[in-house]
Write a protein that holds these residues in place. Sequence first.
Motif, short mmCIF file in Angstrom:
data_model
loop_
_atom_site.label_atom_id
_atom_site.label_comp_id
_atom_site.label_asym_id
_atom_site.label_seq_id
_atom_site.Cartn_x
_atom_site.Cartn_y
_atom_site.Cartn_z
N ASP A 12 1.20 0.36 -3.73
CA ASP A 12 2.38 1.06 -2.96
C ASP A 12 1.87 1.21 -1.39
O ASP A 12 2.41 2.18 -0.79
N GLU A 13 1.12 0.35 -1.06
CA GLU A 13 0.72 0.50 0.27
C GLU A 13 1.70 0.04 1.39
O GLU A 13 1.69 0.46 2.72
N GLY A 16 5.09 -5.19 0.34
CA GLY A 16 6.24 -5.77 0.36
C GLY A 16 6.74 -6.17 1.74
O GLY A 16 7.11 -7.07 2.21
N LYS A 17 6.53 -4.96 2.53
CA LYS A 17 7.03 -5.10 3.95
C LYS A 17 6.37 -6.09 4.91
O LYS A 17 6.96 -6.77 5.54
N GLY A 39 6.91 -2.36 -8.15
CA GLY A 39 7.62 -2.99 -7.36
C GLY A 39 7.26 -2.90 -5.88
O GLY A 39 6.65 -2.13 -5.33
N ASP A 296 9.63 5.15 2.62
CA ASP A 296 11.04 5.12 3.26
C ASP A 296 11.97 5.75 2.19
O ASP A 296 12.43 5.36 1.12
N VAL A 334 2.69 2.73 7.26
CA VAL A 334 3.18 4.34 7.31
C VAL A 334 2.95 5.23 8.03
O VAL A 334 2.98 6.50 7.63
N LEU A 335 2.19 4.85 9.01
CA LEU A 335 1.57 5.74 10.01
C LEU A 335 2.83 6.83 10.46
O LEU A 335 2.31 7.92 10.88
N VAL A 337 4.69 8.50 9.34
CA VAL A 337 5.16 9.40 8.53
C VAL A 337 4.18 10.80 8.76
O VAL A 337 4.67 12.05 8.52
N SER A 415 1.89 -0.46 11.21
CA SER A 415 3.30 -0.53 10.61
C SER A 415 3.68 0.96 10.92
O SER A 415 3.00 1.77 10.26
N GLY A 417 7.25 2.00 10.54
CA GLY A 417 8.71 2.10 9.91
C GLY A 417 8.86 1.08 8.80
O GLY A 417 8.12 0.40 8.66
N PRO A 418 9.89 1.50 8.00
CA PRO A 418 9.99 0.59 6.92
C PRO A 418 10.62 -0.82 7.17
O PRO A 418 10.26 -1.82 6.58
P1 GDP Z 1 4.28 -2.20 -2.17
O1 GDP Z 1 4.44 -2.24 -3.40
O2 GDP Z 1 2.82 -2.04 -1.37
O3 GDP Z 1 5.20 -2.93 -1.39
O4 GDP Z 1 4.75 -0.60 -1.58
P2 GDP Z 1 6.09 0.09 -1.97
O5 GDP Z 1 7.09 -0.81 -1.78
O6 GDP Z 1 5.81 0.90 -3.39
O7 GDP Z 1 6.03 1.43 -0.98
C1 GDP Z 1 6.22 1.11 0.36
C2 GDP Z 1 7.25 2.11 0.75
O8 GDP Z 1 7.25 2.55 2.14
C3 GDP Z 1 8.76 1.35 0.92
O9 GDP Z 1 9.75 2.20 0.66
C4 GDP Z 1 8.64 0.81 2.22
O10 GDP Z 1 10.02 0.38 2.74
C5 GDP Z 1 8.10 1.78 2.86
N1 GDP Z 1 7.43 1.44 4.26
C6 GDP Z 1 6.53 0.28 4.46
N2 GDP Z 1 5.96 0.19 5.62
C7 GDP Z 1 6.33 1.46 6.17
C8 GDP Z 1 6.06 2.29 7.39
O11 GDP Z 1 5.20 1.69 8.24
N3 GDP Z 1 6.85 3.50 7.75
C9 GDP Z 1 7.78 4.04 6.62
N4 GDP Z 1 8.09 5.11 6.86
N5 GDP Z 1 7.72 3.28 5.33
C10 GDP Z 1 7.22 2.20 5.17
#
Ligand code: GDP
Length: 430
Positions: A12-13, A16-17, A39, A296, A334-335, A337, A415, A417-418
């Motif tokens: 959950d880092e 995916g993004k 996911g 997000d 997710v900085l 946040v 990163s 933002g999402p």
């Molecule tokens: P993954 O399994 O590693 O892809 O992670 P997840 O999808 O479970 O969790 C990442 C969550 O953080 C998702 O809701 C993304 O849209 C969101 N996200 C990813 N990067 C960032 C970021 O830099 N800032 C914010 N606010 N959200 C982010």
Amino acid sequence: MVKAVVGANWGDEGKGKITDLLAGDADIVVRFQGGANAGHTIKNRYGKFALHTLPSGAFNENTVNIIGNGVALNVPILMGEIDDIVSKGVPKPKILISERAQLIMPYHIKFDEYEEERLAGKSFGSTKSGIAPFYSDKFAKIGFQVSDLWDDKEDLLDKIKGITVQKNVLLEDLYHKPPIDVNETYETLMKYKEMIEPYVCDVSLYLDEAIRAGKTILLEGQLGTLKDCDHGIYPMVTSSNTIAAYGAVGCGIPPYEIKQIISVCKAYSSAVGAGEFVSEILDEDVADELRRRGGDGGEYGATTGRPRRMGWFDCVASRYGCRLQGTTDVAFTVLDVLGYLDEIPVCTGYEIDGKVTTDFPVTRLLKKAKPVLETLPGWKCDITGIRNYEDLPENCKNYISFIEKKIGYPITMVSNGPGRDDIIYRKSEL
Ligand code: GDP
């Protein structure tokens, strides 16, 4: 050129993004391990999607998306995800499935459920996707490879009968549940065959040719180092290897072809399910605020909707996480946040039996570890929308530099933002 995007923490880092971002330039994206038990959440011009099995290149028309042999393939889930994104306006993705991938069977999911039920309070907190029973069968050599679906009917029925004998003893005598029916299992396999037939190929050979042709290939990891079956917080781990090294095994390419390993590290910590989590925030109000503001739309599981456990950034676990991945680049996510905090605690060491260490230990010692926290000043503003590293607030840059020094691997992407555009490239100070 082969690159891997993997998690340095508990999953959950934001992999995916980062994969979705890098997939823009990738010819091929490959899933090499795990199944639909975790996911990725991806937000792009088509909307917001939770992918469990489909590789994150699925949104790029020109990218080929591959399910490698290391994956636990749940056919109905994969097909459902393809249908779902297509129904939301995404062009039909190009998919290839390894003929050596193995199939999650309906009974794997049942065994996962029944065993968690049996263990009750001592359960692993499984997502009940059948992953542990699947990998157990794979290594016990009683799994179904995709290519088995093309066996002669008699041979396949024989194989099913052999497996069923053993499974039914457990089902009836241990779990007191209905047995597996041989013909029903055969029918299920034939249904899967029909569904995946257009996509099946020799993935290793395909990738060998792609490497020779100079294509850009992205290996997409699931979960993170600390959930790796060998190197993570065993036994509260997943049943496959989440480290980049397994990328070579999980799709059949030479290990030396993986030239870049991007480890995704979240600016704070989160973990799902039971298991050691040294930097966990124990004050529920403080944890809940971070959980609600996190990711997000909050830190809740993409697969299960379960609230994630929250923690401060853990330099010990992340340094280990990056080392085991073989990190060439860190994507620090997710900085944005953290912008609400006056002060930000960071875990810089573990105290175990009165001694402080910065080396991540085995589970037995981890159980005794207490976090050593240092506190950094917050930046108290919203950094979303910033595109140049220089434009970040001083305290924010200091937070990044501090963590980069502690983990010892270059943070080259931040990163904030999402969205796909919410990325800042940075020159490492190491
Ligand atoms: P993954 O399994 O590693 O892809 O992670 P997840 O999808 O479970 O969790 C990442 C969550 O953080 C998702 O809701 C993304 O849209 C969101 N996200 C990813 N990067 C960032 C970021 O830099 N800032 C914010 N606010 N959200 C982010």
